[in-house]
Design a protein around this motif. Structure first.
Motif, PDB file in Angstrom:
ATOM      1  N   ARG A  24      -3.360   6.705 -24.119  1.00 17.58           N
ATOM      2  CA  ARG A  24      -2.722   7.999 -24.480  1.00 17.58           C
ATOM      3  C   ARG A  24      -2.076   8.377 -25.551  1.00 17.58           C
ATOM      4  NH1 ARG A  24      -1.638   7.609 -18.379  1.00 17.58           N
ATOM      5  NH2 ARG A  24      -3.387   8.294 -17.430  1.00 17.58           N
ATOM      6  N   GLU A  25      -1.132   7.598 -25.799  1.00 15.30           N
ATOM      7  CA  GLU A  25      -0.066   7.515 -26.764  1.00 15.30           C
ATOM      8  C   GLU A  25      -0.582   7.245 -28.332  1.00 15.30           C
ATOM      9  OE1 GLU A  25       3.068   8.974 -26.605  1.00 15.30           O
ATOM     10  OE2 GLU A  25       2.469   9.298 -24.571  1.00 15.30           O
ATOM     11  N   GLY A  26      -1.520   6.411 -28.314  1.00 11.13           N
ATOM     12  CA  GLY A  26      -2.294   5.801 -29.522  1.00 11.13           C
ATOM     13  C   GLY A  26      -2.030   4.392 -29.719  1.00 11.13           C
ATOM     14  N   VAL A  27      -2.978   3.733 -30.210  1.00 10.25           N
ATOM     15  CA  VAL A  27      -3.049   2.394 -30.388  1.00 10.25           C
ATOM     16  C   VAL A  27      -3.376   2.033 -31.934  1.00 10.25           C
ATOM     17  CG1 VAL A  27      -3.619   1.806 -27.813  1.00 10.25           C
ATOM     18  CG2 VAL A  27      -5.502   2.093 -29.738  1.00 10.25           C
ATOM     19  N   THR A  28      -2.813   0.845 -32.243  1.00  8.27           N
ATOM     20  CA  THR A  28      -3.375   0.470 -33.602  1.00  8.27           C
ATOM     21  C   THR A  28      -4.398  -0.268 -33.727  1.00  8.27           C
ATOM     22  OG1 THR A  28      -0.857   0.630 -34.153  1.00  8.27           O
ATOM     23  CG2 THR A  28      -2.287  -0.669 -35.494  1.00  8.27           C
ATOM     24  N   ILE A  29      -5.481   0.158 -34.393  1.00 10.76           N
ATOM     25  CA  ILE A  29      -6.550  -0.625 -34.591  1.00 10.76           C
ATOM     26  C   ILE A  29      -6.907  -0.803 -36.024  1.00 10.76           C
ATOM     27  CG2 ILE A  29      -7.964  -0.158 -32.555  1.00 10.76           C
ATOM     28  CD1 ILE A  29      -9.353   2.095 -33.696  1.00 10.76           C
ATOM     29  N   GLN A  30      -6.862  -1.827 -36.713  1.00  9.25           N
ATOM     30  CA  GLN A  30      -6.987  -2.402 -38.162  1.00  9.25           C
ATOM     31  C   GLN A  30      -6.248  -1.478 -39.000  1.00  9.25           C
ATOM     32  OE1 GLN A  30     -11.647  -1.332 -37.879  1.00  9.25           O
ATOM     33  NE2 GLN A  30     -11.981  -3.521 -38.121  1.00  9.25           N
ATOM     34  N   GLY A  31      -4.898  -1.536 -38.608  1.00 13.18           N
ATOM     35  CA  GLY A  31      -3.885  -0.763 -39.537  1.00 13.18           C
ATOM     36  C   GLY A  31      -3.811   0.503 -39.256  1.00 13.18           C
ATOM     37  N   TYR A  32      -4.736   1.206 -38.352  1.00 14.37           N
ATOM     38  CA  TYR A  32      -4.772   2.756 -38.113  1.00 14.37           C
ATOM     39  C   TYR A  32      -4.104   3.028 -36.735  1.00 14.37           C
ATOM     40  CZ  TYR A  32      -6.177   7.381 -37.281  1.00 14.37           C
ATOM     41  OH  TYR A  32      -6.431   8.609 -36.854  1.00 14.37           O
ATOM     42  N   ARG A  33      -3.230   3.962 -36.660  1.00 15.11           N
ATOM     43  CA  ARG A  33      -2.719   4.219 -35.378  1.00 15.11           C
ATOM     44  C   ARG A  33      -3.588   5.603 -34.941  1.00 15.11           C
ATOM     45  NH1 ARG A  33       0.664   2.298 -31.789  1.00 15.11           N
ATOM     46  NH2 ARG A  33       1.675   4.034 -30.293  1.00 15.11           N
TER      47      ARG A  33
END
Length: 200
Positions: free
Chosen positions: A93-102
């Motif tokens: 819900r809050e956002g996760v970091t994937i490959q340097g992108y939030r």
């Protein structure tokens, strides 16, 4: 407006979101299902994902639907490996970091019951000692394989991914591999939601 086409399609698993495949081992494409010329998918669904696809030759509407600055929603039902914790759902819900992108904030709920969906062909691999669960996830952006990367990032890999809605448009009674034209009402509502007043 009379030459504009607006199509809703239930993309099956294992079909490319394009009309041609020039690879050495060609795969199934939209050409096998849709005979309307010169329409293009609004955004993409991965080869191994299923569900709602909107196709059109209306470039203006397409731009406003896929450009992330306009933040139009897409909703997915996602079968994940293991049963996600509330902490993992909150991370999504809050956002996760994937490959340097939030990733942007998302709406995420765990579905109490398995959704009423057609069986996938081929089915997912069943493992008796590993439970699965379903979540509903609504995003306002569409990065490459984003849903799969998000659930993997919080420890619950995606097993099956079905897009069930684009904005207010839903799969509803559409059958796998079938398509239909948007109704006048659906189109009016979509244009009202997506386009600035001066462009409707």
């Amino acid at each position: 407006m009379s030459d504009r086409q607006y199509i809703l399609f239930y993309k099956p698993y294992g079909v490319l979101c394009q009309f041609t495949d020039d690879s050495a081992s060609p795969r199934s494409t939209l050409k096998e299902y849709i005979e309307i010329p010169n329409v293009y998918s609004v955004g993409r669904l991965d080869f191994d994902s299923e569900g709602l696809l909107l196709l059109t030759n209306d470039g203006q509407l397409k731009h406003h639907l896929i450009d992330p600055q306009f933040e139009h929603s897409r909703t997915y039902w996602v079968q994940v490996e293991k049963v996600p914790t509330e902490e993992a759902l909150q991370q999504l819900r809050e956002g996760v970091t994937i490959q340097g992108y939030r990733t942007k904030k998302a709406i995420v709920t765990r579905l109490e019951n398995e959704p009423d969906l057609p069986a996938r062909n081929p089915p997912i691999r069943f493992r008796a000692n590993i439970p699965t669960a379903w979540i509903e996830l609504t995003l306002t952006e569409g990065k490459n394989r984003q849903v799969r990367k998000m659930t993997a990032a919080v420890g619950f890999p995606t097993l099956r991914l079905v897009r069930v809605a684009i904005a207010h448009l839903r799969l509803d009674d559409l059958e796998v591999g079938k398509w239909r034209m948007l109704t006048d009402y659906e189109l009016q509502e979509l244009r009202a939601k997506v386009l600035p007043r001066r462009l409707r």
